[in-house]
Motif scaffolding. Structure first.
Motif, PDB file in Angstrom:
ATOM      1  N   ARG A   3      -7.517   1.916  -2.462  1.00 26.20           N
ATOM      2  CA  ARG A   3      -8.112   3.260  -2.420  1.00 26.20           C
ATOM      3  C   ARG A   3      -8.756   3.640  -3.749  1.00 26.20           C
ATOM      4  O   ARG A   3      -8.602   4.765  -4.228  1.00 26.20           O
ATOM      5  CB  ARG A   3      -7.049   4.307  -2.054  1.00 26.20           C
ATOM      6  CG  ARG A   3      -6.395   4.032  -0.723  1.00 26.20           C
ATOM      7  CD  ARG A   3      -5.519   5.175  -0.306  1.00 26.20           C
ATOM      8  NE  ARG A   3      -6.274   6.235   0.343  1.00 26.20           N
ATOM      9  CZ  ARG A   3      -5.731   7.378   0.751  1.00 26.20           C
ATOM     10  NH1 ARG A   3      -4.478   7.623   0.548  1.00 26.20           N
ATOM     11  NH2 ARG A   3      -6.472   8.284   1.345  1.00 26.20           N
ATOM     12  N   ILE A  74      -1.578  12.926   0.968  1.00 21.71           N
ATOM     13  CA  ILE A  74      -0.177  13.333   1.145  1.00 21.71           C
ATOM     14  C   ILE A  74       0.530  13.290  -0.204  1.00 21.71           C
ATOM     15  O   ILE A  74      -0.050  12.887  -1.201  1.00 21.71           O
ATOM     16  CB  ILE A  74       0.567  12.444   2.172  1.00 21.71           C
ATOM     17  CG1 ILE A  74       0.394  10.975   1.827  1.00 21.71           C
ATOM     18  CG2 ILE A  74       0.102  12.715   3.573  1.00 21.71           C
ATOM     19  CD1 ILE A  74       1.188  10.063   2.735  1.00 21.71           C
ATOM     20  N   ASP A  77      -0.742  13.605  -4.109  1.00 22.23           N
ATOM     21  CA  ASP A  77      -2.192  13.805  -3.942  1.00 22.23           C
ATOM     22  C   ASP A  77      -2.478  15.137  -3.237  1.00 22.23           C
ATOM     23  O   ASP A  77      -3.388  15.871  -3.622  1.00 22.23           O
ATOM     24  CB  ASP A  77      -2.805  12.664  -3.120  1.00 22.23           C
ATOM     25  CG  ASP A  77      -2.648  11.321  -3.819  1.00 22.23           C
ATOM     26  OD1 ASP A  77      -2.492  11.316  -5.054  1.00 22.23           O
ATOM     27  OD2 ASP A  77      -2.691  10.290  -3.124  1.00 22.23           O
TER      28      ASP A  77
ATOM     29  N   GLN B 207      -0.007   8.359   9.335  1.00 24.10           N
ATOM     30  CA  GLN B 207      -0.271   9.684   9.922  1.00 24.10           C
ATOM     31  C   GLN B 207       0.532   9.844  11.215  1.00 24.10           C
ATOM     32  O   GLN B 207       0.997  10.926  11.526  1.00 24.10           O
ATOM     33  CB  GLN B 207      -1.759   9.880  10.217  1.00 24.10           C
ATOM     34  CG  GLN B 207      -2.558  10.348   9.020  1.00 24.10           C
ATOM     35  CD  GLN B 207      -2.844   9.236   8.041  1.00 24.10           C
ATOM     36  OE1 GLN B 207      -2.957   8.087   8.450  1.00 24.10           O
ATOM     37  NE2 GLN B 207      -2.934   9.546   6.773  1.00 24.10           N
ATOM     38  N   PHE B 234       7.109  12.579   3.124  1.00 24.77           N
ATOM     39  CA  PHE B 234       5.653  12.597   2.961  1.00 24.77           C
ATOM     40  C   PHE B 234       5.153  13.678   2.000  1.00 24.77           C
ATOM     41  O   PHE B 234       3.989  13.676   1.631  1.00 24.77           O
ATOM     42  CB  PHE B 234       4.957  12.744   4.319  1.00 24.77           C
ATOM     43  CG  PHE B 234       4.935  11.461   5.096  1.00 24.77           C
ATOM     44  CD1 PHE B 234       4.050  10.448   4.762  1.00 24.77           C
ATOM     45  CD2 PHE B 234       5.825  11.245   6.128  1.00 24.77           C
ATOM     46  CE1 PHE B 234       4.042   9.245   5.459  1.00 24.77           C
ATOM     47  CE2 PHE B 234       5.823  10.049   6.830  1.00 24.77           C
ATOM     48  CZ  PHE B 234       4.936   9.052   6.496  1.00 24.77           C
ATOM     49  N   ILE B 246       2.862   5.286   0.304  1.00 28.51           N
ATOM     50  CA  ILE B 246       2.305   6.244   1.271  1.00 28.51           C
ATOM     51  C   ILE B 246       0.980   6.843   0.807  1.00 28.51           C
ATOM     52  O   ILE B 246       0.174   7.268   1.626  1.00 28.51           O
ATOM     53  CB  ILE B 246       3.305   7.377   1.653  1.00 28.51           C
ATOM     54  CG1 ILE B 246       3.664   8.227   0.437  1.00 28.51           C
ATOM     55  CG2 ILE B 246       4.539   6.823   2.332  1.00 28.51           C
ATOM     56  CD1 ILE B 246       4.477   9.461   0.792  1.00 28.51           C
ATOM     57  N   THR B 247       0.759   6.865  -0.497  1.00 28.89           N
ATOM     58  CA  THR B 247      -0.524   7.393  -0.978  1.00 28.89           C
ATOM     59  C   THR B 247      -1.561   6.282  -1.113  1.00 28.89           C
ATOM     60  O   THR B 247      -2.648   6.516  -1.644  1.00 28.89           O
ATOM     61  CB  THR B 247      -0.371   8.122  -2.329  1.00 28.89           C
ATOM     62  OG1 THR B 247       0.185   7.210  -3.282  1.00 28.89           O
ATOM     63  CG2 THR B 247       0.521   9.337  -2.216  1.00 28.89           C
TER      64      THR B 247
END
Lengths: 219, 251
Positions: A3, A74, A77, B207, B234, B246-247
């Motif tokens: 990312r 999430i 962030d 998600q 989360f 998770i990020t």
């Protein structure tokens, strides 16, 4: 690093927010200087520069909404982006209020006001320092400083009440000063509101670190 | 909420390779628990230990306990057929049998000895209704199940699982082969089913975990790194490795 484009966008957001913070601090310092020295030229410059603050708010809001739309952030962030989205509103309002003070300065003999009303200089000084420290607490993720800055707001509120009483006394003794006193009251109110926005920035700083605001969990 | 399943100090080896390391995890009844983590982290392996689907794998060694309703499912003498009736499973690829929709759903009850036509009719109808598929297939129950769309086939597999009245449903990436609308239908269905069943789901879609799971566990290289309420995991993960995964900072 995964990312990487998302992380670049997040970094750019932080850079822009930082620029806006320092622009607002500069506006506030210039506005108070203009008030202190009855510098109408400087006041005009501050008013013109307010557009830049407004434009930055829109730019940062758009960046935040696009990141939410496209990246579904999430955890940390999400807290960073939602904090940015909220803080720009307070920064923009501080910018508006200092521009409004500058408009009053242009109409009035402001130096007269700064000296005539005893507590206004202290109000201006504390409110400016609150904004500066609130922004520092945000940039350094410093919750301890944020909590300390919030406490200073009581003194600003107290000074605002003193200013109102002082102005009532002045109008009693000098009815020809009523118009000026109304303007001074409005200026004092703007300074009091600037203190409130500094408190908001501190609260969002706490949220960014903890997910909580005033001991209430938001996420 | 009561614990339905408790894994205690669970270790698993495929030959020499340890795939699960000291897993302690409670699955709450009538809730959805999601297992997330990168490929090879052990989440599917762990899911399969919950109804002993791993028993068929060569060179596997399992230590530790999995307690279902107070009884160790790895104890001597446990009948795995009864265990798997109680703990059903749905897989990644919809796998209906090449027979009619009706026979797919009636398959399990028939194996367990139900022959009466009316009883079977009732089970088939109720299972299809519970799987939110009945209205779409009620006029073609006796046509081949392979004619259904992928999303319908997966709901048929869920209906087939429900037909033997399980208490726990295990799902291993049940929507990864489905389109977004079918995925949402399955998610809605699972949200309804948790009123009656305990659900554990492996998903690569974070998600999805955040949308439907009450609890989420994060696995990494055979270890369970973090487990808690989905909202907590989360929004404010406690472990840096969870936050980074998770990020999307690694995986």
């Amino acid at each position: 690093m995964l990312r990487s484009s998302f992380l670049n966008d997040l970094n750019q957001l932080k850079v822009d927010l930082n620029k806006m913070c320092y622009l607002v601090i500069k506006q506030l310092e210039n506005g108070i200087d203009a008030f202190k020295n009855d510098d109408k030229e400087l006041a005009k410059t501050v008013i013109l520069k307010d557009k830049e603050v407004n434009d930055m708010e829109r730019k940062i809001e758009a960046a935040c909404l696009n990141l939410i739309l496209r990246q579904q952030p999430i955890a940390r962030d999400l807290r960073d982006i939602s904090t940015a989205l909220k803080i720009v509103t307070d920064l923009e309002r501080i910018g508006d209020q200092i521009a409004d003070i500058c408009e009053t300065i242009i109409r009035l003999n402001a130096k007269h006001a700064f000296k005539m009303v005893e507590d206004i200089p202290e109000m201006a000084e504390i409110a400016t320092k609150m904004v500066r420290d609130a922004i520092q607490s945000f940039n350094d993720n410093d919750i301890i400083l944020a909590k300390e800055v919030k406490l200073r707001d009581d003194r600003v509120d107290e000074l605002f009440n003193n200013v109102k009483l002082e102005l009532v006394e002045i109008t009693k003794n000098a009815p020809d000063q009523i118009d000026a006193c109304i303007e001074f009251t409005i200026i004092a109110k703007y300074l009091e509101r600037i203190g409130d926005h500094a408190v908001n920035i501190c609260e969002w700083t706490e949220f960014q670190e903890t997910g909580e605001m005033d001991h209430t969990r938001l996420i | 909420m009561e614990n339905k399943i408790v894994a205690k100090n669970l270790n698993l080896w495929y030959g020499e390779k340890q795939a699960l390391k000291n897993i302690d995890l409670d699955i709450k009844e009538k809730s959805i628990t999601a297992f997330i983590g990168p490929s090879g982290c052990g989440k599917s392996t762990f899911l399969k230990t919950l109804n002993r689907m791993n028993d068929y794998v060569d060179n596997i060694r399992i230590e530790g306990d999995v307690i279902l309703d107070g009884e160790n499912i790895y104890a001597d003498g446990v009948d795995t057929t009864i265990l798997r009736k109680k703990v059903g499973m749905v897989f990644q690829q919809p796998n209906p049998f090449p027979m009619t929709i009706y026979d797919n759903v009636a398959y399990g009850p028939r194996i367990h000895g139900i022959k009466d036509r009316k009883t079977l009719d009732k089970i088939v109808e109720e299972s299809l209704k519970d799987a939110a598929l009945y209205d779409e297939v009620k006029d073609r129950l006796h046509t081949n199940a392979l004619g259904l769309s992928g999303g319908q086939q997966q709901r048929l597999c869920i209906a087939r699982c429900l037909a033997v009245e399980p208490e726990v449903i295990l799902l291993d990436e049940p929507t990864s082969a489905l389109d977004p609308i079918s995925t949402l239908k399955i998610e809605e269905l699972l949200m309804e089913l948790k009123a009656k069943y305990t659900i554990a789901i492996v998903t690569h879609n974070m998600q999805q975990a955040s949308r439907i799971a009450d609890y989420t566990a994060f696995f990494l290289i055979g270890e369970m790194i973090e487990y808690g309420k989905t909202d907590d995991l989360f929004s404010r993960p406690q472990d840096e490795r969870t936050e980074n995964y998770i990020t999307g900072r690694f995986g």
